[in-house]
Design a protein around this motif. Structure first.
Motif, PDB file in Angstrom:
ATOM      1  N   ARG A 117       4.966  -8.657   4.294  1.00  0.00           N
ATOM      2  CA  ARG A 117       6.233  -9.378   4.253  1.00  0.00           C
ATOM      3  C   ARG A 117       5.994 -10.824   3.838  1.00  0.00           C
ATOM      4  N   PHE A 118       7.060 -11.510   3.518  1.00  0.00           N
ATOM      5  CA  PHE A 118       6.942 -12.902   3.091  1.00  0.00           C
ATOM      6  C   PHE A 118       6.524 -13.823   4.232  1.00  0.00           C
ATOM      7  N   ASP A 119       6.660 -13.364   5.490  1.00  0.00           N
ATOM      8  CA  ASP A 119       6.185 -14.155   6.626  1.00  0.00           C
ATOM      9  C   ASP A 119       4.743 -13.815   6.985  1.00  0.00           C
ATOM     10  N   ALA A 120       4.042 -13.116   6.098  1.00  0.00           N
ATOM     11  CA  ALA A 120       2.633 -12.731   6.242  1.00  0.00           C
ATOM     12  C   ALA A 120       2.405 -11.654   7.304  1.00  0.00           C
ATOM     13  N   GLN A 121       3.452 -11.033   7.765  1.00  0.00           N
ATOM     14  CA  GLN A 121       3.306  -9.881   8.658  1.00  0.00           C
ATOM     15  C   GLN A 121       3.472  -8.615   7.830  1.00  0.00           C
ATOM     16  N   GLY A 122       3.288  -7.468   8.465  1.00  0.00           N
ATOM     17  CA  GLY A 122       3.370  -6.209   7.748  1.00  0.00           C
ATOM     18  C   GLY A 122       4.617  -5.432   8.119  1.00  0.00           C
ATOM     19  N   GLU A 123       4.995  -4.529   7.232  1.00  0.00           N
ATOM     20  CA  GLU A 123       6.133  -3.672   7.518  1.00  0.00           C
ATOM     21  C   GLU A 123       5.881  -2.292   6.922  1.00  0.00           C
ATOM     22  N   LEU A 124       6.129  -1.287   7.725  1.00  0.00           N
ATOM     23  CA  LEU A 124       6.119   0.087   7.246  1.00  0.00           C
ATOM     24  C   LEU A 124       7.534   0.335   6.742  1.00  0.00           C
ATOM     25  N   VAL A 125       7.708   0.310   5.431  1.00  0.00           N
ATOM     26  CA  VAL A 125       9.021   0.352   4.819  1.00  0.00           C
ATOM     27  C   VAL A 125       9.514   1.782   4.627  1.00  0.00           C
ATOM     28  N   ARG A 126       8.615   2.666   4.253  1.00  0.00           N
ATOM     29  CA  ARG A 126       8.994   4.058   3.988  1.00  0.00           C
ATOM     30  C   ARG A 126       7.918   4.981   4.539  1.00  0.00           C
ATOM     31  N   ILE A 127       8.374   6.017   5.194  1.00  0.00           N
ATOM     32  CA  ILE A 127       7.492   7.125   5.538  1.00  0.00           C
ATOM     33  C   ILE A 127       8.376   8.360   5.564  1.00  0.00           C
ATOM     34  N   TRP A 135       0.869  -1.169   0.000  1.00  0.00           N
ATOM     35  CA  TRP A 135       0.000   0.000   0.000  1.00  0.00           C
ATOM     36  C   TRP A 135       0.911   1.225   0.000  1.00  0.00           C
ATOM     37  N   PHE A 136       0.871   1.972  -1.074  1.00  0.00           N
ATOM     38  CA  PHE A 136       1.723   3.139  -1.244  1.00  0.00           C
ATOM     39  C   PHE A 136       0.816   4.366  -1.245  1.00  0.00           C
ATOM     40  N   TYR A 137       1.069   5.289  -0.320  1.00  0.00           N
ATOM     41  CA  TYR A 137       0.235   6.485  -0.181  1.00  0.00           C
ATOM     42  C   TYR A 137       1.068   7.742  -0.348  1.00  0.00           C
ATOM     43  N   VAL A 138       0.409   8.812  -0.755  1.00  0.00           N
ATOM     44  CA  VAL A 138       1.024  10.131  -0.759  1.00  0.00           C
ATOM     45  C   VAL A 138       0.148  11.073   0.058  1.00  0.00           C
ATOM     46  N   GLY A 198      -2.789   3.295   6.494  1.00  0.00           N
ATOM     47  CA  GLY A 198      -2.092   2.058   6.135  1.00  0.00           C
ATOM     48  C   GLY A 198      -2.331   0.890   7.069  1.00  0.00           C
ATOM     49  N   LEU A 199      -2.391   1.149   8.365  1.00  0.00           N
ATOM     50  CA  LEU A 199      -2.581   0.042   9.315  1.00  0.00           C
ATOM     51  C   LEU A 199      -3.928  -0.661   9.129  1.00  0.00           C
ATOM     52  N   PRO A 200      -5.041   0.065   8.989  1.00  0.00           N
ATOM     53  CA  PRO A 200      -6.306  -0.638   8.738  1.00  0.00           C
ATOM     54  C   PRO A 200      -6.294  -1.418   7.417  1.00  0.00           C
ATOM     55  N   ALA A 201      -5.621  -0.888   6.401  1.00  0.00           N
ATOM     56  CA  ALA A 201      -5.540  -1.604   5.124  1.00  0.00           C
ATOM     57  C   ALA A 201      -4.833  -2.940   5.314  1.00  0.00           C
ATOM     58  N   MET A 202      -3.761  -2.934   6.100  1.00  0.00           N
ATOM     59  CA  MET A 202      -3.059  -4.197   6.366  1.00  0.00           C
ATOM     60  C   MET A 202      -3.948  -5.133   7.175  1.00  0.00           C
ATOM     61  N   GLY A 222       4.570  14.236   1.032  1.00  0.00           N
ATOM     62  CA  GLY A 222       5.008  13.093   1.816  1.00  0.00           C
ATOM     63  C   GLY A 222       4.530  11.805   1.183  1.00  0.00           C
ATOM     64  N   PHE A 223       5.093  10.697   1.645  1.00  0.00           N
ATOM     65  CA  PHE A 223       4.665   9.392   1.139  1.00  0.00           C
ATOM     66  C   PHE A 223       4.968   8.312   2.165  1.00  0.00           C
ATOM     67  N   SER A 224       4.245   7.210   2.038  1.00  0.00           N
ATOM     68  CA  SER A 224       4.487   6.060   2.912  1.00  0.00           C
ATOM     69  C   SER A 224       4.250   4.786   2.101  1.00  0.00           C
ATOM     70  N   LEU A 225       4.938   3.731   2.509  1.00  0.00           N
ATOM     71  CA  LEU A 225       4.803   2.436   1.858  1.00  0.00           C
ATOM     72  C   LEU A 225       4.699   1.364   2.928  1.00  0.00           C
ATOM     73  N   PHE A 226       3.586   0.657   2.912  1.00  0.00           N
ATOM     74  CA  PHE A 226       3.340  -0.471   3.807  1.00  0.00           C
ATOM     75  C   PHE A 226       3.381  -1.721   2.941  1.00  0.00           C
ATOM     76  N   LEU A 227       4.072  -2.776   3.413  1.00  0.00           N
ATOM     77  CA  LEU A 227       4.189  -4.009   2.639  1.00  0.00           C
ATOM     78  C   LEU A 227       3.751  -5.221   3.444  1.00  0.00           C
TER      79      LEU A 227
END
Length: 175
Positions: free
Chosen positions: A79-89, A60-63, A108-112, A72-77
């Motif tokens: 992960r391969f272990d099925a958990q989430g990570e806030l990669v960029r903000i 989920w990539f937001y501006v 982003g958190l509700p989307a995950m 500004g921007f943020s990127l939530f992914l």
């Protein structure tokens, strides 16, 4: 100020790259040598690479926009272990401390969570005290400290994690 958060589109790539460059210049001047910062920015924010990242299905990539300008921007992914990570903000320095970071988390958190992700991780450069305080304020807990090669230097990072449900609760309490 009136900011809006929306999904990033490939046409936002240039503006995102500019926000990244300005934010990195201010945030990492003391901890990441110039050559390594420039190499990273050229690679990670190359326009075609960035457009592909925006298109990818596992994140989920937001501006954040102010008067139609990306600030500004943020990127939530997932992960391969099925958990989430806030990669960029990243938020342009002139627009920090106006609630944009909170708005990114609130989006982003509700989307995950809707996809079944229940734990979110985030890593921060150890000396980035403003970012560390931000994450701690919302309930992220320190998981570990580690080093990573960044160009020809090693930078120290801290990893935080928290259950998404508790992060959403903290966001609600602080509104």
């Amino acid at each position: 100020m009136n900011y809006s958060i929306r999904a990033a589109t490939p046409s936002d790539a240039q503006a995102i790259a500019e926000v990244a460059r300005r934010t990195w210049e201010v945030t990492y001047t003391q901890s990441v040598v110039t050559q390594n910062r420039e190499q990273f920015l050229e690679r990670a924010y190359a326009l075609q690479e960035l457009r592909e990242t925006i298109r990818q299905a596992r994140g989920w990539f937001y501006v954040a926009a102010y008067a139609k300008t990306v600030v500004g921007f943020s990127l939530f992914l997932r992960r391969f272990d099925a958990q989430g990570e806030l990669v960029r903000i990243y938020i342009h320095p002139e627009h920090q401390r106006h609630g944009i970071g909170r708005a990114f988390l609130s989006t982003g958190l509700p989307a995950m969570a809707e996809t079944g992700i229940n734990l979110c991780y985030v890593s921060v450069e150890v000396n980035n005290t403003a970012a560390r305080a931000f994450y701690e304020r919302f309930g992220f807990l320190l998981s570990r400290e580690y080093g990573r090669f960044f160009g020809d230097q090693i930078i120290r990072l801290v990893e935080y994690s928290a259950p998404i449900a508790s992060l959403l609760g903290a966001l609600t309490l602080q509104e």
